[in-house]
Design an enzyme around this catalytic site. Structure first.
Site, mmCIF file in Angstrom:
data_model
loop_
_atom_site.group_PDB
_atom_site.id
_atom_site.type_symbol
_atom_site.label_atom_id
_atom_site.label_comp_id
_atom_site.label_asym_id
_atom_site.label_seq_id
_atom_site.Cartn_x
_atom_site.Cartn_y
_atom_site.Cartn_z
ATOM 1 C CB SER A 135 -134.737 28.026 21.769
ATOM 2 O OG SER A 135 -136.125 28.139 22.021
ATOM 3 C CE LYS A 136 -137.153 27.193 13.597
ATOM 4 N NZ LYS A 136 -138.454 27.777 13.693
#
Ligand code: GLU
Length: 526
Positions: free
Chosen positions: A264-265
């Site tokens: 994920s970011k």
């Protein structure tokens, strides 16, 4: 004649393209090129609530930067356009109607609050509500209501959706090129919404209609779409298109570096690496998400890194150009399990690609940084090094880059790695002074100046006079004297071969630096 290979990358413009999406695009591209097929860019923007301005341009810019080229698409047109689903809106209703007429779909009038109440009712019994073959008869739809009532509601403009009607207790098999056969029973699947009375199809309907009408031969996409694949297979059957249904390949997830869960970011922020190809400024929050390009990654390195996340050529070879990848790529060798992102390995790849760039190319990349540090390129190519005005001949800079590129992963590291080639140090590493600049060192450094002034300024002559005759001849500590010289010239005990550096800087600059170190550091107490 075998079917022409036509693949598509079909992102939704809901934000910046995650590198998982970039990998999907890349695998599609490799597959298309390898098979002499076509690569298509289709924008899937049916969900207008998630539309983000700028996302489509970002996707195109990112893929262009990486060298992933399209044959047809939203930005270049083509024979099967338009390639943006919102521009295709009028096409879809006839397909929804066809499914209703053939008994594969039905109108549903349940209002959001009614659906919510149903969900609550199920929750209270510790069950999960699903709109499916078990529950559809209790709901407000064209299967449960009389035909004239359905007609009346539609004519009076009541909002409705069209839902797919899964057959009862039917095994649905998806043939996946990576996973083999994946079978699911229709009783477990919900009657997905295909179309809304505002005239907009949902992802599922638009995706199948477009893949069919664009003659897509292979659907290569992320694993997150595998649960939707049985519906898609059933839609092909319902439309009578099963004979020309594309083949499916669902790619494994990109996992966090620790290997647990989807990348994920936040992992990128936490571990300091980008999860997006380019910088992205969120138009709403203004938040910046960093990209590989701005971090100084080469597009070739990013392509190489992503290609190997989930696939390998079956050999030890790791450095693979786009052409190599096109030649070697094989869908059957894509792994079923998720691929772990490795930050250190990513840097290593960039390092390797740095070495493949010529010294001239590295120089071109370095020049803007030099300029930022007040260093200019001398107009006259034959000019002497001008430390006073910080002007250096182009060839000198090329030589520095050639010598030092093996020490960096990113061009942004080049200044810190080479600044002493351009400016004299104005401070000296205290730990190195303590370790190397022993009592008597000012005398030895004065001797260095004397030697440089007295022998021809040539590598071998200096080597003989300083290292052989002075240091070895007097049984001095080689490490201490030479590292003190290095400290004087560089400011730290790093850098290339000492005499090579002296030769590059020239006699005067070297002497100036040594004298300055003597004056600044001075004689140390024992
Ligand atoms: N629009 C979908 C996405 O954003 C495409 C899925 C597919 O390739 O079928 O991932």
């Amino acid at each position: 004649m075998p079917q022409e290979v036509r693949v598509r990358f079909a992102p939704s413009p809901t934000g910046p393209l995650h590198i998982g999406g970039v990998r999907t695009a890349l695998y599609n591209y490799l597959f298309a090129r390898q098979n002499g097929g076509k690569m298509i860019l289709r924008i899937e923007d049916t969900d207008q609530t998630r539309f983000v301005p700028g996302a489509e341009q970002y996707i195109i810019e990112a893929l262009t930067w990486l060298g992933i080229q399209f044959d047809e698409g939203v930005h270049i047109g083509g024979p099967y356009g338009p390639y943006r689903q919102s521009d295709r809106k009028p096409m879809y209703k006839q397909y929804a109607d066809q499914l209703i007429n053939d008994g594969w779909a039905y109108y549903a009038f349940d209002r959001p609050e009614e659906l919510e109440a149903k969900r609550k009712e199920y929750e209270a019994q510790k069950k999960t509500f699903q709109y499916d073959c078990h529950t559809r008869s209790q709901m407000q739809n064209s299967l449960s209501l009389p035909a004239d009532e359905v007609q009346r509601r539609i004519e009076s403009g009541e909002p409705y959706v069209v839902r797919f009607k899964f057959p009862v207790d039917t095994e649905i098999t998806v043939h996946d090129l990576i996973r083999g056969d994946v079978t699911m029973n229709s009783n477990l699947l919900d009657d997905k919404v295909l179309f809304k009375s505002d005239g907009m199809p949902t992802y599922h309907l638009a995706n199948i209609v477009d893949d069919h009408t664009m003659k897509i031969s292979h659907v290569i996409r992320g694993e997150e779409w595998l649960p939707s694949a049985p519906l898609h297979v059933m839609l092909y059957r319902a439309f009578g298109w099963e004979d020309s249904m594309p083949q499916f390949a669902h790619l494994p997830l990109l996992l966090k570096p620790e290997g647990n869960g989807k990348l994920s970011k936040r992992d990128g922020d936490r571990l300091g690496f980008p999860v997006f190809p380019l910088d992205w400024h969120d138009p709403k929050s203004g938040e910046l998400s960093s990209g590989y390009r701005e971090r100084g990654y080469f597009p070739e390195a990013v392509v190489n890194i992503l290609a190997l996340l989930g696939w390998n050529p079956g050999t030890e070879q790791e450095i693979l150009s786009m052409d190599d990848l096109i030649r070697l790529f094989n869908v059957a060798h894509i792994s079923k399990s998720g691929a772990k992102f490795n930050v250190e390995k990513a840097k290593w790849f960039n390092h390797e690609y740095m070495q493949m760039h010529s010294d001239e190319e590295v120089t071109e990349m370095f020049l803007p940084l030099l300029k930022e540090h007040g260093i200019s390129v001398a107009d006259n190519a034959d000019a002497a090094l001008d430390f006073e005005h910080a002007a250096f001949p182009h060839q000198y800079i090329v030589k520095v880059c050639g010598m030092m590129k093996e020490r960096i992963n990113f061009i942004s590291e080049m200044w810190d790695t080479t600044s002493y080639f351009f400016v004299a140090p104005n401070e000296y590493d205290p730990a190195a002074i303590k370790k190397r600049w022993k009592p008597g060192m000012t005398t030895h450094m004065a001797k260095v100046i004397e030697i440089l002034n007295s022998v021809p300024f040539e590598y071998d002559a200096i080597h003989k006079a300083l290292l052989d005759d002075y240091i070895v001849g007097n049984q001095l500590n080689m490490g201490q004297v030479m590292n003190s010289l290095r400290l004087s010239v560089v400011g730290k005990t790093v850098g290339p071969d000492m005499l090579t550096l002296v030769m590059m800087l020239g006699k005067e600059e070297t002497i100036r630096r040594v004298q300055r170190a003597i004056d600044t550091i001075g004689e140390q107490e024992g």
